[in-house]
Design a protein around this motif. Structure first.
Motif, PDB file in Angstrom:
ATOM      1  N   LEU A  20       0.833  -1.209   0.000  1.00 52.25           N
ATOM      2  CA  LEU A  20       0.000   0.000   0.000  1.00 52.25           C
ATOM      3  C   LEU A  20       0.866   1.258   0.000  1.00 52.25           C
ATOM      4  CD1 LEU A  20      -2.725  -1.032   2.626  1.00 52.25           C
ATOM      5  CD2 LEU A  20      -2.947  -1.009   0.135  1.00 52.25           C
ATOM      6  N   VAL A  21       1.962   1.207   0.740  1.00 53.92           N
ATOM      7  CA  VAL A  21       2.875   2.353   0.793  1.00 53.92           C
ATOM      8  C   VAL A  21       3.536   2.558  -0.567  1.00 53.92           C
ATOM      9  CG1 VAL A  21       4.880   3.379   1.931  1.00 53.92           C
ATOM     10  CG2 VAL A  21       3.330   1.928   3.242  1.00 53.92           C
ATOM     11  N   PHE A  22       3.988   1.474  -1.183  1.00 58.43           N
ATOM     12  CA  PHE A  22       4.625   1.577  -2.500  1.00 58.43           C
ATOM     13  C   PHE A  22       3.643   2.072  -3.556  1.00 58.43           C
ATOM     14  CE2 PHE A  22       7.583  -1.757  -0.698  1.00 58.43           C
ATOM     15  CZ  PHE A  22       8.700  -0.931  -0.666  1.00 58.43           C
ATOM     16  N   LYS A  25       3.469   5.939  -2.868  1.00 56.37           N
ATOM     17  CA  LYS A  25       4.676   6.762  -2.925  1.00 56.37           C
ATOM     18  C   LYS A  25       5.704   6.334  -3.968  1.00 56.37           C
ATOM     19  CE  LYS A  25       6.252   8.453   0.883  1.00 56.37           C
ATOM     20  NZ  LYS A  25       6.833   8.665   2.240  1.00 56.37           N
ATOM     21  N   GLY A  26       5.416   5.256  -4.705  1.00 57.39           N
ATOM     22  CA  GLY A  26       6.446   4.746  -5.607  1.00 57.39           C
ATOM     23  C   GLY A  26       7.454   3.936  -4.816  1.00 57.39           C
ATOM     24  N   PHE A  27       8.671   3.810  -5.350  1.00 61.81           N
ATOM     25  CA  PHE A  27       9.682   3.039  -4.613  1.00 61.81           C
ATOM     26  C   PHE A  27      10.709   3.925  -3.920  1.00 61.81           C
ATOM     27  CE2 PHE A  27      13.920   1.125  -4.429  1.00 61.81           C
ATOM     28  CZ  PHE A  27      13.662   0.100  -3.533  1.00 61.81           C
ATOM     29  N   THR A  28      11.266   4.886  -4.640  1.00 62.37           N
ATOM     30  CA  THR A  28      12.416   5.631  -4.123  1.00 62.37           C
ATOM     31  C   THR A  28      12.101   6.475  -2.893  1.00 62.37           C
ATOM     32  OG1 THR A  28      11.964   7.400  -5.716  1.00 62.37           O
ATOM     33  CG2 THR A  28      13.563   5.723  -6.362  1.00 62.37           C
ATOM     34  N   SER A  29      10.856   6.891  -2.734  1.00 60.70           N
ATOM     35  CA  SER A  29      10.511   7.760  -1.604  1.00 60.70           C
ATOM     36  C   SER A  29      10.167   6.997  -0.331  1.00 60.70           C
ATOM     37  CB  SER A  29       9.315   8.653  -1.972  1.00 60.70           C
ATOM     38  OG  SER A  29       9.627   9.487  -3.054  1.00 60.70           O
ATOM     39  N   VAL A  30      10.024   5.695  -0.429  1.00 60.67           N
ATOM     40  CA  VAL A  30       9.594   4.895   0.721  1.00 60.67           C
ATOM     41  C   VAL A  30      10.767   4.553   1.626  1.00 60.67           C
ATOM     42  CG1 VAL A  30       8.549   2.708   1.439  1.00 60.67           C
ATOM     43  CG2 VAL A  30       7.637   3.934  -0.543  1.00 60.67           C
ATOM     44  N   THR A  31      10.555   4.706   2.917  1.00 59.45           N
ATOM     45  CA  THR A  31      11.563   4.337   3.913  1.00 59.45           C
ATOM     46  C   THR A  31      11.016   3.208   4.788  1.00 59.45           C
ATOM     47  OG1 THR A  31      10.739   5.878   5.583  1.00 59.45           O
ATOM     48  CG2 THR A  31      12.360   6.734   3.991  1.00 59.45           C
ATOM     49  N   MET A  32      11.900   2.586   5.522  1.00 61.18           N
ATOM     50  CA  MET A  32      11.453   1.552   6.454  1.00 61.18           C
ATOM     51  C   MET A  32      10.547   2.162   7.520  1.00 61.18           C
ATOM     52  SD  MET A  32      12.344  -1.492   5.616  1.00 61.18           S
ATOM     53  CE  MET A  32      12.352  -2.527   7.089  1.00 61.18           C
ATOM     54  N   LYS A  33      10.786   3.412   7.866  1.00 59.91           N
ATOM     55  CA  LYS A  33       9.940   4.103   8.842  1.00 59.91           C
ATOM     56  C   LYS A  33       8.500   4.192   8.328  1.00 59.91           C
ATOM     57  CE  LYS A  33       9.714   8.470  11.464  1.00 59.91           C
ATOM     58  NZ  LYS A  33       8.436   9.002  10.993  1.00 59.91           N
ATOM     59  N   ARG A 105       2.935  -1.135 -10.010  1.00 63.98           N
ATOM     60  CA  ARG A 105       3.608  -1.120 -11.308  1.00 63.98           C
ATOM     61  C   ARG A 105       4.564   0.061 -11.469  1.00 63.98           C
ATOM     62  NH1 ARG A 105       4.829  -4.897 -14.918  1.00 63.98           N
ATOM     63  NH2 ARG A 105       2.956  -5.890 -14.116  1.00 63.98           N
ATOM     64  N   LEU A 106       4.129   1.274 -11.111  1.00 60.82           N
ATOM     65  CA  LEU A 106       5.007   2.434 -11.234  1.00 60.82           C
ATOM     66  C   LEU A 106       6.231   2.275 -10.339  1.00 60.82           C
ATOM     67  CD1 LEU A 106       5.590   5.190 -12.417  1.00 60.82           C
ATOM     68  CD2 LEU A 106       4.179   6.216 -10.621  1.00 60.82           C
ATOM     69  N   ALA A 107       6.006   1.773  -9.142  1.00 63.75           N
ATOM     70  CA  ALA A 107       7.127   1.537  -8.223  1.00 63.75           C
ATOM     71  C   ALA A 107       8.104   0.514  -8.814  1.00 63.75           C
ATOM     72  CB  ALA A 107       6.610   1.041  -6.867  1.00 63.75           C
TER      73      ALA A 107
END
Length: 202
Positions: A20-22, A25-33, A105-107
């Motif tokens: 859901l987070v990906f 936000k896509g991939f590059t902006s996601v953090t473990m936090k 898909r975008l992520a």
């Protein structure tokens, strides 16, 4: 049916929440936090199973691909008509294409840019598994005389055609350049080639 262990259930939960987070936000902006907060778990609770966003994302990709193409195997086991299996499968893909913002898909494309070497390996594994299942479905239909438009030796070639078609439509969907009519047209042509007698389009 065997019950999943507590650890397996927890891991599945983390993957579902992370997806859901990906999506958002896509991939590059996601953090473990971000993922820890989405899961509403302690940091240690998430890190017990995963050490990075990359590790989580790779597992999501693999599990989603397995789930998609497992559909084919399940219906072959049930003895469903091969053309019907493929039509139902393609309708599921159409639903995803028309709601691409609700997928990862975008992520995935972002991930490919920043982790090309790793992603190439993952994609190759997923592609090989998908090619095998689609080929098996086509051969299953040919043997049952439900698919009459191709010969057994052509099964892998047409399986590859379907996978490439789906990937191409996915790229158009991400760019916003896709319509329900275009998807139906492309899927219709693919199915038509499978059911028309070979000699009719030699």
């Amino acid at each position: 049916m065997a019950l999943m262990s507590k650890g397996t259930v927890r891991k599945k939960y983390i993957l579902e929440k992370a997806a859901l987070v990906f999506m958002r936000k896509g991939f590059t902006s996601v953090t473990m936090k971000d993922i820890v907060e989405e899961c509403e778990m302690s940091r240690g609770g998430v890190y017990r199973y995963f050490s990075s966003t990359k590790e989580i994302f790779m597992e999501i990709i693999s599990s989603e691909n397995e789930s998609d193409y497992a559909f084919l195997g399940k219906h072959m086991e049930k003895g469903t008509n091969a053309v019907k299996i493929l039509e139902m499968f393609l309708q599921l893909q159409k639903k995803e294409l028309l709601n691409i913002e609700k997928t990862i898909r975008l992520a995935m494309y972002e991930f490919f840019i920043f982790h090309r070497d790793t992603m190439s390996y993952v994609l190759e594994q997923n592609y090989t598994a998908a090619l095998s299942l689609v080929s098996q479905t086509l051969l299953y239909g040919i043997e049952r005389k439900e698919i009459t438009g191709i010969l057994p030796n052509d099964a892998e070639k047409y399986a590859n055609c379907m996978i490439v078609l789906l990937e191409g439509l996915s790229i158009f969907a991400v760019s916003g350049q896709i319509s329900s009519e275009t998807i139906d047209e492309q899927f219709g042509l693919f199915i038509k080639n499978l059911v028309n007698k070979k000699e009719q389009h030699l």
